[in-house]
Design an enzyme around this catalytic site. Structure first.
Site, PDB file in Angstrom:
ATOM      1  N   THR A 121      24.879  31.684  -9.632  1.00 40.07           N
ATOM      2  CA  THR A 121      23.704  32.019  -8.831  1.00 40.07           C
ATOM      3  C   THR A 121      22.458  32.112  -9.704  1.00 40.07           C
ATOM      4  OG1 THR A 121      25.138  33.292  -7.367  1.00 40.07           O
ATOM      5  CG2 THR A 121      22.774  33.616  -7.137  1.00 40.07           C
ATOM      6  N   THR A 122      22.598  32.754 -10.877  1.00 43.53           N
ATOM      7  CA  THR A 122      21.457  32.870 -11.784  1.00 43.53           C
ATOM      8  C   THR A 122      21.025  31.499 -12.284  1.00 43.53           C
ATOM      9  OG1 THR A 122      22.275  35.046 -12.452  1.00 43.53           O
ATOM     10  CG2 THR A 122      20.619  34.040 -13.861  1.00 43.53           C
ATOM     11  N   TYR A 139      28.258  32.724   4.258  1.00 47.96           N
ATOM     12  CA  TYR A 139      27.790  32.209   5.546  1.00 47.96           C
ATOM     13  C   TYR A 139      28.909  31.970   6.556  1.00 47.96           C
ATOM     14  CZ  TYR A 139      24.916  29.878   9.018  1.00 47.96           C
ATOM     15  OH  TYR A 139      24.274  29.560  10.183  1.00 47.96           O
ATOM     16  N   TYR A 181      34.560  36.036  -7.713  1.00 42.56           N
ATOM     17  CA  TYR A 181      33.218  36.622  -7.724  1.00 42.56           C
ATOM     18  C   TYR A 181      32.936  37.222  -6.352  1.00 42.56           C
ATOM     19  CZ  TYR A 181      28.062  36.810  -8.207  1.00 42.56           C
ATOM     20  OH  TYR A 181      26.744  37.206  -8.242  1.00 42.56           O
ATOM     21  N   ARG A 207      25.211  38.894  -1.148  1.00 38.21           N
ATOM     22  CA  ARG A 207      24.828  37.500  -0.954  1.00 38.21           C
ATOM     23  C   ARG A 207      25.761  36.761   0.004  1.00 38.21           C
ATOM     24  NH1 ARG A 207      21.122  35.118  -4.503  1.00 38.21           N
ATOM     25  NH2 ARG A 207      20.433  36.436  -6.210  1.00 38.21           N
ATOM     26  N   LYS A 249      34.690  39.205 -10.956  1.00 26.17           N
ATOM     27  CA  LYS A 249      33.347  39.755 -11.133  1.00 26.17           C
ATOM     28  C   LYS A 249      33.056  40.546  -9.870  1.00 26.17           C
ATOM     29  CE  LYS A 249      28.472  38.391 -11.603  1.00 26.17           C
ATOM     30  NZ  LYS A 249      27.514  37.251 -11.633  1.00 26.17           N
ATOM     31  N   ILE A 274      29.499  40.604 -16.564  1.00 20.05           N
ATOM     32  CA  ILE A 274      28.852  39.296 -16.434  1.00 20.05           C
ATOM     33  C   ILE A 274      27.411  39.595 -16.079  1.00 20.05           C
ATOM     34  CG2 ILE A 274      28.779  37.115 -15.184  1.00 20.05           C
ATOM     35  CD1 ILE A 274      31.798  37.311 -14.834  1.00 20.05           C
TER      36      ILE A 274
END
Length: 305
Positions: free
Chosen positions: A61-62, A124, A150, A155, A178, A219
């Protein structure tokens, strides 16, 4: 799996060591909104040599995975593996809300020599716990790569439960998670996971607390600018110098919080990309629909640094 990451057997369990401090790396862009390969190479060197990153998450994502094409992701995986040249582990962000596509991307990443894959909870679609289990199991069975789950409900909307995480932990090549749900969930998973399954804090601000309740490491986003200090905090904690570790955490907390709220919530990675541009790694641009920090936000980040 590379020889350097081949899992060791400890009392019947399997272990993969990605280190205590892992950085979710940004993707530097140039003025044409394309990947800046020169800046990316220097960034990898900087994160390894100066910020003590033991693994790099590429195209997470980053790294703006939602707006990177598949071709760009594969180019990033290949570039990172070759440039790091064994100095740290490269973990490919190959998860999505499309199981078939995640399998294909993970398999392609494996051929490029990455050391592992980070798989985000499907966003989603809002799958059930059974659906999430089936999703991760299908990907794990299609690759020999070590996999880190993750869980980021902020999100993905849905949250991978502790029970489902522990069930997935029984799959041989699912080696860690994570976790961004809560300290309570970190505690439960760390306390009940099979030997060798590692929990990583996915939130810089709770890294200290997560390690206290059994997390193996973090992380991180803030490790772009404070990785050396974070590595010191983690080591002090592990060595039993809790007061020193706590003081270091207290010192770093404004940075941890400020990179996500400066002073209003700013979507990751806008703040850290600007911070890194001040150090000469890319121009700080993010791709739409994200926006670069405003003048007031830039001033706030400058003060943090």
């Amino acid at each position: 799996m590379s020889d350097g990451l081949r899992r060791s057997i400890e009392g019947g369990s399997t272990v993969v060591d990605f280190g205590r401090l892992m950085t979710a790396m940004i993707t530097p862009f140039n003025d044409q909104d394309e990947i800046d390969w020169e800046a990316t190479g220097r960034l990898i060197d900087y994160l390894i040599d100066e910020q003590k990153s033991e693994s790099l998450i590429v195209c997470g994502t980053t790294g703006e995975s939602p707006t990177l094409s598949e071709e760009e992701k594969l180019q990033m995986f290949d570039f990172a593996v070759k440039h790091a040249a064994g100095r740290c582990k490269i973990i490919a962000g190959t998860g999505s809300n499309n199981t078939k596509h995640s399998i294909q991307l993970t398999q392609q990443a494996a051929k490029l020599g990455v050391d592992g894959a980070l798989l985000v909870v499907p966003y989603y679609n809002k799958p059930s716990q059974a659906g999430m289990y089936a999703h991760f199991k299908a990907i794990a069975e299609a690759t020999e790569l070590p996999i880190i789950l993750y869980n980021v409900p902020g999100r993905s909307v849905v949250s991978l439960s502790a029970a489902t995480t522990l069930k997935l932990a029984e799959i041989d090549n699912i080696v860690g998670t994570k976790e961004c749900a809560s300290i309570e969930q970190v505690t439960h998973i760390a306390g009940h996971a099979p030997e060798g399954f590692r929990v990583y804090s996915g939130d810089d601000a709770t890294c200290f607390a997560a390690i206290a309740v059994g997390a193996y490491g973090v992380i991180s986003v803030a490790s772009h600018v404070a990785g050396d200090e974070m590595a010191g905090m983690i080591q002090a904690h592990l060595q039993g110098d809790y007061q020193h570790a706590a003081r270091m955490n207290q010192k770093l907390l404004p940075l941890f919080q400020g990179l996500f709220a400066c002073p209003d919530p700013l979507p990751n990675p806008a703040a850290v990309k600007y911070a890194m541009s001040r150090r000469g790694y890319g121009n700080g641009n993010v791709r739409l629909p994200l926006l670069a920090p405003s003048a007031a936000e830039r001033a706030f980040i400058d003060a943090l640094l």
